[in-house]
Design a protein around this motif. Sequence first.
Motif, PDB file in Angstrom:
ATOM      1  N   LEU A   6       0.865  -1.184   0.000  1.00 19.77           N
ATOM      2  CA  LEU A   6       0.000   0.000   0.000  1.00 19.77           C
ATOM      3  C   LEU A   6       0.901   1.233   0.000  1.00 19.77           C
ATOM      4  O   LEU A   6       1.771   1.379   0.868  1.00 19.77           O
ATOM      5  CB  LEU A   6      -0.900   0.014   1.246  1.00 19.77           C
ATOM      6  N   ASP A 169     -10.661   3.296  -4.462  1.00 25.84           N
ATOM      7  CA  ASP A 169     -11.233   3.255  -3.122  1.00 25.84           C
ATOM      8  C   ASP A 169     -11.214   1.803  -2.656  1.00 25.84           C
ATOM      9  O   ASP A 169     -10.847   0.904  -3.428  1.00 25.84           O
ATOM     10  CB  ASP A 169     -12.630   3.899  -3.064  1.00 25.84           C
ATOM     11  N   VAL A 170     -11.597   1.589  -1.418  1.00 27.52           N
ATOM     12  CA  VAL A 170     -11.474   0.238  -0.848  1.00 27.52           C
ATOM     13  C   VAL A 170     -12.269  -0.775  -1.684  1.00 27.52           C
ATOM     14  O   VAL A 170     -11.822  -1.901  -1.913  1.00 27.52           O
ATOM     15  CB  VAL A 170     -11.915   0.246   0.642  1.00 27.52           C
ATOM     16  N   LEU A 173     -10.654  -2.504  -4.876  1.00 32.58           N
ATOM     17  CA  LEU A 173      -9.562  -3.472  -4.770  1.00 32.58           C
ATOM     18  C   LEU A 173      -9.967  -4.881  -5.198  1.00 32.58           C
ATOM     19  O   LEU A 173      -9.174  -5.611  -5.793  1.00 32.58           O
ATOM     20  CB  LEU A 173      -9.004  -3.490  -3.334  1.00 32.58           C
ATOM     21  N   THR A 186      -2.608   5.049  -3.499  1.00 36.18           N
ATOM     22  CA  THR A 186      -3.814   5.812  -3.199  1.00 36.18           C
ATOM     23  C   THR A 186      -3.443   7.184  -2.686  1.00 36.18           C
ATOM     24  O   THR A 186      -2.626   7.292  -1.764  1.00 36.18           O
ATOM     25  CB  THR A 186      -4.638   5.088  -2.122  1.00 36.18           C
ATOM     26  N   PHE A 203      -7.827   0.275   3.759  1.00 35.45           N
ATOM     27  CA  PHE A 203      -7.178  -0.197   2.525  1.00 35.45           C
ATOM     28  C   PHE A 203      -6.297  -1.410   2.818  1.00 35.45           C
ATOM     29  O   PHE A 203      -6.371  -2.430   2.130  1.00 35.45           O
ATOM     30  CB  PHE A 203      -6.303   0.916   1.909  1.00 35.45           C
TER      31      PHE A 203
END
Length: 213
Positions: A6, A169-170, A173, A186, A203
């Motif tokens: 991430l 956005d989450v 994914l 992000t 995330f």
Amino acid sequence: MTRPNLQVALDHSDLPSAIKAIKTVGDIVDIIEVGTILILQAGDQAVRCIRAMYPDKTIVADTKCADAGGTVAENVQKAGADWTTVICCATIPTMKAAAEKIAAVQVELYGDWTYAQAQLWLAAGIRQVIYHQSRDALLAGETWGEKDLAKIQKLIDMGFQVSVTGGLDVDTLKLFKGMAVYTFITGRGITAAQDPAQAATAFLDEIKAIWEA
Ligand code: 5RP
């Protein structure tokens, strides 16, 4: 399958705002990006500050360099960056010159590019690419879909470490489930959230839930 990293992108227009943002999420994310907007505004001082705050994190200077690759890469490397970015239309000599001065160069995929060019990047020793939905494409109504997944998979199959970014956005994914994405980048999905730390954790938890299940 290894879980994707991430990466948070600091696309702030001034350094104090970026510093305020990274303080809330720097310990949660794997990689910190000094974004193009911030680099253009604050230059290598932004890289120096973030490096001083996070001596052990991987830091990317998102210069999207088009020319003078060696000089630009050397400057951000000296400021503390581990990796830098070049735009996909840059010449191979520009990319090679950058790669000689910093640990890794990432090719930013915007607009038109071909797999034949990508093969040349590999031959030049470049292993990382960043697959984008640009801010402006998203504003014009583009969304993530099968066309993107097919291109990302082909790049992975060619041997690239592929980072994915742009309006994530989450919920986005899960589209990439089963794919060996290297990193999700992000920006606003974390930094513009009401609670950035909670957003970054969400995330990361979703990445772990999908890739470590
Ligand atoms: C734009 C970038 C951004 O840093 C990256 O795509 C993150 O953007 P977003 O705020 O949409 O998550 O490189 O060129």
